[in-house]
Design an enzyme around this catalytic site. Structure first.
Site, PDB file in Angstrom:
ATOM      1  N   TYR A   1       0.856  -1.206   0.000  1.00  0.00           N
ATOM      2  CA  TYR A   1       0.000   0.000   0.000  1.00  0.00           C
ATOM      3  C   TYR A   1       0.883   1.245   0.000  1.00  0.00           C
ATOM      4  CZ  TYR A   1      -3.259   3.656   1.418  1.00  0.00           C
ATOM      5  OH  TYR A   1      -3.987   4.826   1.474  1.00  0.00           O
TER       6      TYR A   1
HETATM    7  N1  LIG Z   1      -8.938   7.315   4.865  1.00  0.00           N
HETATM    8  C1  LIG Z   1      -7.624   7.414   5.086  1.00  0.00           C
HETATM    9  O1  LIG Z   1      -7.136   7.325   6.233  1.00  0.00           O
HETATM   10  C2  LIG Z   1      -6.718   7.668   3.916  1.00  0.00           C
HETATM   11  C3  LIG Z   1      -5.421   8.115   4.178  1.00  0.00           C
HETATM   12  C4  LIG Z   1      -4.571   8.359   3.110  1.00  0.00           C
HETATM   13  C5  LIG Z   1      -5.017   8.161   1.815  1.00  0.00           C
HETATM   14  N2  LIG Z   1      -6.294   7.718   1.589  1.00  0.00           N
HETATM   15  C6  LIG Z   1      -6.703   7.503   0.188  1.00  0.00           C
HETATM   16  O2  LIG Z   1      -7.916   8.191  -0.047  1.00  0.00           O
HETATM   17  C7  LIG Z   1      -8.587   7.581  -1.149  1.00  0.00           C
HETATM   18  C8  LIG Z   1     -10.068   7.441  -0.822  1.00  0.00           C
HETATM   19  O3  LIG Z   1     -10.214   6.538   0.252  1.00  0.00           O
HETATM   20  P1  LIG Z   1     -11.277   6.743   1.414  1.00  0.00           P
HETATM   21  O4  LIG Z   1     -10.506   6.837   2.679  1.00  0.00           O
HETATM   22  O5  LIG Z   1     -12.245   7.786   1.061  1.00  0.00           O
HETATM   23  O6  LIG Z   1     -11.944   5.284   1.411  1.00  0.00           O
HETATM   24  P2  LIG Z   1     -13.418   4.741   1.197  1.00  0.00           P
HETATM   25  O7  LIG Z   1     -14.403   5.469   2.042  1.00  0.00           O
HETATM   26  O8  LIG Z   1     -13.289   3.266   1.364  1.00  0.00           O
HETATM   27  O9  LIG Z   1     -13.731   5.080  -0.326  1.00  0.00           O
HETATM   28  C9  LIG Z   1     -13.119   4.390  -1.360  1.00  0.00           C
HETATM   29  C10 LIG Z   1     -13.824   4.741  -2.655  1.00  0.00           C
HETATM   30  O10 LIG Z   1     -13.183   4.019  -3.720  1.00  0.00           O
HETATM   31  C11 LIG Z   1     -14.166   3.274  -4.426  1.00  0.00           C
HETATM   32  N3  LIG Z   1     -13.615   2.032  -4.913  1.00  0.00           N
HETATM   33  C12 LIG Z   1     -13.083   1.011  -4.176  1.00  0.00           C
HETATM   34  N4  LIG Z   1     -12.755  -0.010  -4.971  1.00  0.00           N
HETATM   35  C13 LIG Z   1     -13.098   0.379  -6.245  1.00  0.00           C
HETATM   36  C14 LIG Z   1     -13.010  -0.268  -7.509  1.00  0.00           C
HETATM   37  N5  LIG Z   1     -12.536  -1.511  -7.643  1.00  0.00           N
HETATM   38  N6  LIG Z   1     -13.429   0.417  -8.600  1.00  0.00           N
HETATM   39  C15 LIG Z   1     -13.944   1.669  -8.481  1.00  0.00           C
HETATM   40  N7  LIG Z   1     -14.026   2.312  -7.310  1.00  0.00           N
HETATM   41  C16 LIG Z   1     -13.621   1.662  -6.205  1.00  0.00           C
HETATM   42  C17 LIG Z   1     -15.283   3.031  -3.433  1.00  0.00           C
HETATM   43  O11 LIG Z   1     -16.541   2.880  -4.076  1.00  0.00           O
HETATM   44  P3  LIG Z   1     -17.301   1.512  -4.494  1.00  0.00           P
HETATM   45  O12 LIG Z   1     -17.161   0.538  -3.372  1.00  0.00           O
HETATM   46  O13 LIG Z   1     -18.708   1.985  -4.741  1.00  0.00           O
HETATM   47  O14 LIG Z   1     -16.639   1.061  -5.762  1.00  0.00           O
HETATM   48  C18 LIG Z   1     -15.281   4.340  -2.650  1.00  0.00           C
HETATM   49  O15 LIG Z   1     -16.036   5.302  -3.348  1.00  0.00           O
HETATM   50  C19 LIG Z   1      -7.857   6.257  -1.405  1.00  0.00           C
HETATM   51  O16 LIG Z   1      -7.020   6.408  -2.545  1.00  0.00           O
HETATM   52  C20 LIG Z   1      -7.016   6.071  -0.157  1.00  0.00           C
HETATM   53  O17 LIG Z   1      -5.860   5.303  -0.395  1.00  0.00           O
HETATM   54  C21 LIG Z   1      -7.158   7.472   2.598  1.00  0.00           C
END
Ligand SMILES: NC(=O)c1ccc[n+]([C@@H]2O[C@H](COP(=O)([O-])OP(=O)(O)OC[C@H]3O[C@@H](n4cnc5c(N)ncnc54)[C@H](OP(=O)(O)O)[C@@H]3O)[C@@H](O)[C@H]2O)c1
Length: 263
Positions: free
Chosen positions: A153
């Site tokens: 990751y």
């Molecule tokens: N939250 C944290 O602590 C954190 C920290 C650093 C970076 N990030 C980054 O922020 C970004 C967003 O994450 P989040 O924290 O908002 O997580 P989240 O709430 O789990 O949202 C993830 C999103 O990605 C979509 N997704 C997952 N698998 C997919 C697939 N195979 N095809 C298309 N869409 C897909 C999901 O929608 P569906 O299930 O409807 O497809 C959802 O809309 C990610 O890149 C993550 O690495 C998060």
């Protein structure tokens, strides 16, 4: 007032992506919302249309499937109304790489790296031809601290940071804005999806998702290429950048360094 155009947001059904969709709609962008869960995307689209009066379209795609990625890419290339791409969809691996299922790690690479790369490159190519456009790539602070959290990751997010820095050099002269956002822990569904929880972290280390996106957009407005919403003092980032660039003249030389004892 001139139209802001359309923002295409991947991973828009929850968390950071859904919050970008909300904030961008309220700024006046029309939207294309991309994710797998049609029901959630349609509910969000209906709310944003009602609240902000913008046009919102749902484009379902599984971005671990190459054919679905191509459909989204084709949309970015063909739709001249798109002025902003938020490359956000991503997932974490539930375990350290030493214990992980290697096929699951590759699925994560398909989403976090292969799809994100393809959409960022496609957007930068069409935006460069049009002489304008903005790409926001969601990386992570683990790009800077690979000693913490899970190896593959972390590496996917280092790829996004590095790609953004390179893209900025190549695309900025063509009028394209590029930003990498490096969130720290942000309260979304990401750990629940991986069978874990934010409860294992001290609350003062976990940011509210609204605050995260508002800070990231403020960073974009301020012209930042790299935005680390948690970092109190940007001078710390500048010190790191200066130290990295200072290595430059010594990173490629005709002879190995003396300490290796090669004549
Ligand atoms: N939250 C944290 O602590 C954190 C920290 C650093 C970076 N990030 C980054 O922020 C970004 C967003 O994450 P989040 O924290 O908002 O997580 P989240 O709430 O789990 O949202 C993830 C999103 O990605 C979509 N997704 C997952 N698998 C997919 C697939 N195979 N095809 C298309 N869409 C897909 C999901 O929608 P569906 O299930 O409807 O497809 C959802 O809309 C990610 O890149 C993550 O690495 C998060």
């Amino acid at each position: 007032m001139a139209s802001l155009g359309t923002a295409l947001v991947t991973g828009a059904s929850s968390g950071i992506g859904a919050t970008y969709a909300d904030r961008l709609a309220k700024r006046g962008y029309d939207l294309v919302l991309v994710a797998r869960d049609r029901q959630r995307l349609e509910a969000l689209a209906a709310r944003l249309t009602a609240e902000a009066g913008v046009a919102v379209e749902v484009l379902t795609a599984d971005l671990t499937e190459r054919s679905d990625v191509r459909r989204v890419e084709d949309r970015i290339r063909a739709d001249a109304a798109i002025t902003l791409v938020v490359n956000n969809a991503g997932m974490v691996s539930p375990t350290p790489l030493i214990e992980a299922d290697i096929d699951e790690l590759e699925t994560m690479i398909e989403l976090n790296v292969v799809a994100a790369h393809r959409l960022a490159v496609a957007a930068s190519q069409v935006f460069a031809k049009r002489g304008k456009g903005t790409i926001v790539n969601i990386a992570s602070v683990v790009a800077l601290i690979p000693e913490q959290f899970h190896g593959t990751y972390n590496a996917t997010k280092a790829f996004i940071l590095n790609l953004t820095q390179s893209l900025n050099v190549e695309a900025a002269p063509h009028g394209v804005r590029v930003q990498a956002v490096l969130p720290g822990l942000t309260r979304t569904e990401i750990f629940d999806r991986a069978g874990s929880s934010f409860d294992r972290f001290p609350p003062d280390r976990v940011m509210d998702v609204g605050d995260l996106v508002d800070a990231a957009l403020a960073g974009l407005d301020q012209g930042e290429t790299i935005t680390v919403p948690s970092l109190p003092d940007t001078a710390d980032w500048q010190v790191l950048t200066a130290a990295r660039l200072a290595l430059g003249p010594n990173l490629s030389r005709a002879k190995p360094a003396a300490r290796y004892g090669v004549a």
